[in-house]
Scaffold this active site. Structure first.
Site, PDB file in Angstrom:
ATOM      1  N   HIS A  66      -5.515  28.856  76.865  1.00  0.00           N
ATOM      2  CA  HIS A  66      -4.993  27.885  78.132  1.00  0.00           C
ATOM      3  C   HIS A  66      -4.181  26.857  77.447  1.00  0.00           C
ATOM      4  O   HIS A  66      -3.429  26.917  76.373  1.00  0.00           O
ATOM      5  CB  HIS A  66      -6.585  26.940  78.027  1.00  0.00           C
ATOM      6  CG  HIS A  66      -7.307  27.893  78.453  1.00  0.00           C
ATOM      7  ND1 HIS A  66      -8.664  27.228  78.706  1.00  0.00           N
ATOM      8  CD2 HIS A  66      -7.867  28.524  79.629  1.00  0.00           C
ATOM      9  CE1 HIS A  66      -9.613  27.892  78.581  1.00  0.00           C
ATOM     10  NE2 HIS A  66      -8.946  28.973  79.041  1.00  0.00           N
ATOM     11  N   LYS A  75      -3.528  18.312  71.323  1.00  0.00           N
ATOM     12  CA  LYS A  75      -4.868  18.593  70.792  1.00  0.00           C
ATOM     13  C   LYS A  75      -4.545  18.087  69.482  1.00  0.00           C
ATOM     14  O   LYS A  75      -3.999  18.554  68.063  1.00  0.00           O
ATOM     15  CB  LYS A  75      -5.258  19.506  71.785  1.00  0.00           C
ATOM     16  CG  LYS A  75      -5.133  20.056  72.898  1.00  0.00           C
ATOM     17  CD  LYS A  75      -5.207  20.528  73.743  1.00  0.00           C
ATOM     18  CE  LYS A  75      -5.664  21.031  75.171  1.00  0.00           C
ATOM     19  NZ  LYS A  75      -5.906  22.496  76.140  1.00  0.00           N
ATOM     20  N   TYR A 135     -11.755  17.271  70.993  1.00  0.00           N
ATOM     21  CA  TYR A 135     -10.728  16.965  70.655  1.00  0.00           C
ATOM     22  C   TYR A 135     -10.163  16.573  71.315  1.00  0.00           C
ATOM     23  O   TYR A 135     -10.918  15.082  72.337  1.00  0.00           O
ATOM     24  CB  TYR A 135     -10.131  18.250  71.273  1.00  0.00           C
ATOM     25  CG  TYR A 135     -10.341  18.711  72.763  1.00  0.00           C
ATOM     26  CD1 TYR A 135      -9.174  18.681  72.899  1.00  0.00           C
ATOM     27  CD2 TYR A 135     -11.688  19.643  73.002  1.00  0.00           C
ATOM     28  CE1 TYR A 135      -9.709  19.415  74.429  1.00  0.00           C
ATOM     29  CE2 TYR A 135     -11.508  20.498  74.433  1.00  0.00           C
ATOM     30  CZ  TYR A 135     -11.056  19.495  75.409  1.00  0.00           C
ATOM     31  OH  TYR A 135     -10.970  20.276  76.078  1.00  0.00           O
ATOM     32  N   ASP A 190     -11.278  32.987  82.355  1.00  0.00           N
ATOM     33  CA  ASP A 190      -9.735  34.026  81.266  1.00  0.00           C
ATOM     34  C   ASP A 190     -10.004  35.454  81.318  1.00  0.00           C
ATOM     35  O   ASP A 190      -9.752  35.994  80.173  1.00  0.00           O
ATOM     36  CB  ASP A 190     -10.960  33.201  79.738  1.00  0.00           C
ATOM     37  CG  ASP A 190     -10.658  31.732  79.543  1.00  0.00           C
ATOM     38  OD1 ASP A 190      -9.746  30.897  80.169  1.00  0.00           O
ATOM     39  OD2 ASP A 190     -11.892  31.458  78.973  1.00  0.00           O
TER      40      ASP A 190
END
Length: 203
Positions: A66, A75, A135, A190
């Site tokens: 992603h 991140k 995260y 995905d």
């Protein structure tokens, strides 16, 4: 005294950092600082975080790859339960390592963190029975801004550990499994992403 060790430019890719905290433990358990702005700045990491996220996934789940199109997020990722193989792919157009990937195992045992700056695609594969993934992000999530790449794009060539199967020309997880027989699990979304060249025309 700093409480982190930082491996900068992990895998030879500028900006990627693997961060190992100092763990203070004894027979009762342990304590560690999972984030300290002063220590990060002393290590040259001056980003500011605006959002924390957490997810849970079962064994064999692969999330990714992603990225955000107009509102890219840096991140800082870690695992608080279980184990994952975490991957970043350089999508910065003028980068000398464009299209290159680096992966690191993150687990509740090694307590490592992985910083992925803006301009990368990100994904992970769950290797344990379950995994809880946390995260911090440098920008807010914009639900209509997400893009993706096929997790098994042969041009990128990610080597996912413990995963067996043969590329069939699509990002479908059909025919793939972990070495203990656990089937690969991907979201419907995905399984539809395309490869690098079909996603970025300058590739």
């Amino acid at each position: 005294m700093g409480q982190i060790q930082v491996e900068k430019n992990a895998g030879g890719i500028e900006g990627l950092c693997v961060i190992t905290p100092t763990v203070h433990g004894d027979s009762r358990g342990y304590f560690m600082e999972t984030y300290n702005q002063k220590d990060m700045e002393e290590a040259g990491l001056t980003m500011q975080f605006v959002q924390d996220n957490q997810s849970a996934s079962s064994k064999g789940v692969l999330r990714g790859l992603h990225f955000q199109k107009q509102y890219p997020q840096g991140k800082l990722v870690r695992v608080i339960k279980g184990c994952v193989f975490d991957v970043a792919v350089d999508l910065r157009e003028n980068s000398q390592t464009y299209g290159k990937w680096f992966g690191v195992e993150l687990s509740e045992e090694n307590k490592k963190q992985f910083y992925i700056p803006e301009g990368f695609a990100h994904g992970f594969l769950v290797l344990s029975d379950t995994a809880e993934f946390c995260y911090k992000c440098t920008d807010f999530y914009h639900p209509n801004d997400e893009g993706g790449l096929a997790w098994n794009d042969p041009e990128i060539g990610i080597v996912w550990p413990k995963l067996t199967g043969s590329y069939n020309g699509t990002p479908s997880g059909d025919g793939y499994s972990l070495d203990d027989g656990t089937k690969l699990l991907l979201s419907d979304k995905d399984q539809l992403w395309k490869g690098l060249k079909d996603t970025f025309h300058f590739a």
